[in-house]
Write an enzyme that holds these catalytic residues in place. Structure first.
Site, PDB file in Angstrom:
ATOM      1  N   VAL A  44       8.328  -1.688  23.199  1.00 29.93           N
ATOM      2  CA  VAL A  44       7.734  -2.140  24.454  1.00 29.93           C
ATOM      3  C   VAL A  44       8.609  -3.229  25.084  1.00 29.93           C
ATOM      4  O   VAL A  44       8.854  -3.231  26.302  1.00 29.93           O
ATOM      5  CB  VAL A  44       6.298  -2.652  24.229  1.00 29.93           C
ATOM      6  CG1 VAL A  44       5.725  -3.234  25.517  1.00 29.93           C
ATOM      7  CG2 VAL A  44       5.405  -1.525  23.726  1.00 29.93           C
ATOM      8  N   CYS A  45       9.100  -4.153  24.275  1.00 35.35           N
ATOM      9  CA  CYS A  45       9.949  -5.226  24.797  1.00 35.35           C
ATOM     10  C   CYS A  45      11.228  -4.678  25.418  1.00 35.35           C
ATOM     11  O   CYS A  45      11.714  -5.193  26.433  1.00 35.35           O
ATOM     12  CB  CYS A  45      10.308  -6.202  23.687  1.00 35.35           C
ATOM     13  SG  CYS A  45       8.892  -7.021  22.940  1.00 35.35           S
ATOM     14  N   THR A  46      11.760  -3.634  24.815  1.00 35.43           N
ATOM     15  CA  THR A  46      12.967  -3.015  25.358  1.00 35.43           C
ATOM     16  C   THR A  46      12.711  -2.495  26.769  1.00 35.43           C
ATOM     17  O   THR A  46      13.521  -2.690  27.677  1.00 35.43           O
ATOM     18  CB  THR A  46      13.441  -1.877  24.439  1.00 35.43           C
ATOM     19  OG1 THR A  46      13.749  -2.422  23.144  1.00 35.43           O
ATOM     20  CG2 THR A  46      14.684  -1.197  25.001  1.00 35.43           C
ATOM     21  N   LEU A  49      12.234  -5.699  29.252  1.00 37.95           N
ATOM     22  CA  LEU A  49      13.454  -6.386  29.673  1.00 37.95           C
ATOM     23  C   LEU A  49      14.332  -5.482  30.525  1.00 37.95           C
ATOM     24  O   LEU A  49      14.996  -5.952  31.445  1.00 37.95           O
ATOM     25  CB  LEU A  49      14.213  -6.925  28.452  1.00 37.95           C
ATOM     26  CG  LEU A  49      13.779  -8.343  28.064  1.00 37.95           C
ATOM     27  CD1 LEU A  49      12.372  -8.357  27.470  1.00 37.95           C
ATOM     28  CD2 LEU A  49      14.759  -8.982  27.087  1.00 37.95           C
TER      29      LEU A  49
END
Length: 212
Positions: A44-46, A49
């Site tokens: 999810v963070c990928t 960002l």
């Protein structure tokens, strides 16, 4: 430390993927979005960002600087950025803080023990040029952020700082806005809102969005 709307955003110095950052000095006279992610190399963070990287022109148009943070080291961030750029087909051009000592995470209460004793939740702080916290959003680790909503809040803050209005439910830039109930004088209303207004109730008056 618990932070509230209207508090001064805590200052700090911390290393980042673009070198050391002295936060208040780095912010200067700009707005900022400071946001945390739980860990590098997480799916999810990928996507988050990568989304921010693709939206940098939209942030710049609003005079907003972007700063990400997690408890992973800068060396890990730099390697992860290669994955983000490749998988999200973009180029990360904003700094990511390394916060191994949890200095920033603690200052901004980004670690919630009921979720994790070590990893940050998905916190978002919108900070104005006076270094004042204007918005705080907190998402669980399982839910990616809606950056369209973050832009909507920034647009509302910047508009309502300039004019005596508020933005109603589901407002988007360009929609009608609400005139402050504190404004009573008819002549002043006419002068401030030359596009006119509609009085639904004495306390509920709608007017086209001010400005050009």
């Amino acid at each position: 430390m618990s932070l509230h709307l209207g508090d001064t955003a805590p200052d700090f110095t911390q290393d980042s993927t673009m070198g050391p950052i002295e936060f208040h000095k780095w912010l200067g006279n700009h707005w900022a979005v400071l946001f945390s992610h739980p860990a590098d190399y997480t799916p999810v963070c990928t996507t988050e960002l990568g989304s921010v990287a693709r939206l940098m022109e939209d942030f710049k148009r609003r005079d907003v600087k972007v700063l990400a943070v997690s408890v992973d080291p800068v060396t890990a961030h730099k390697e992860w950025i290669k994955d983000i750029d490749e998988t999200q087909r973009t180029h990360v051009e904003f700094p990511i803080l390394g916060d191994q000592d949890r200095k920033v995470s603690t200052l901004y209460d980004m670690i919630h023990p009921r979720q994790s004793d070590t990893l940050t939740v998905r916190s978002v702080f919108i900070i104005d040029p006076k270094k004042t916290i204007r918005t705080i959003l907190t998402y669980p680790a399982s839910t990616g952020r809606d950056f369209g909503e973050i832009f909507r809040v920034i647009d509302s803050l910047q508009l309502t700082d300039k004019y005596a209005v508020a933005t109603p439910a589901n407002w988007r830039s360009g929609d009608d806005v609400v005139i402050s109930p504190a404004l009573k004088d008819k002549a002043a209303l006419k002068a401030q809102f030359p596009k006119g207004y509609k009085e639904i109730r004495p306390y509920l008056r709608m007017t086209p969005q001010p400005g050009p």
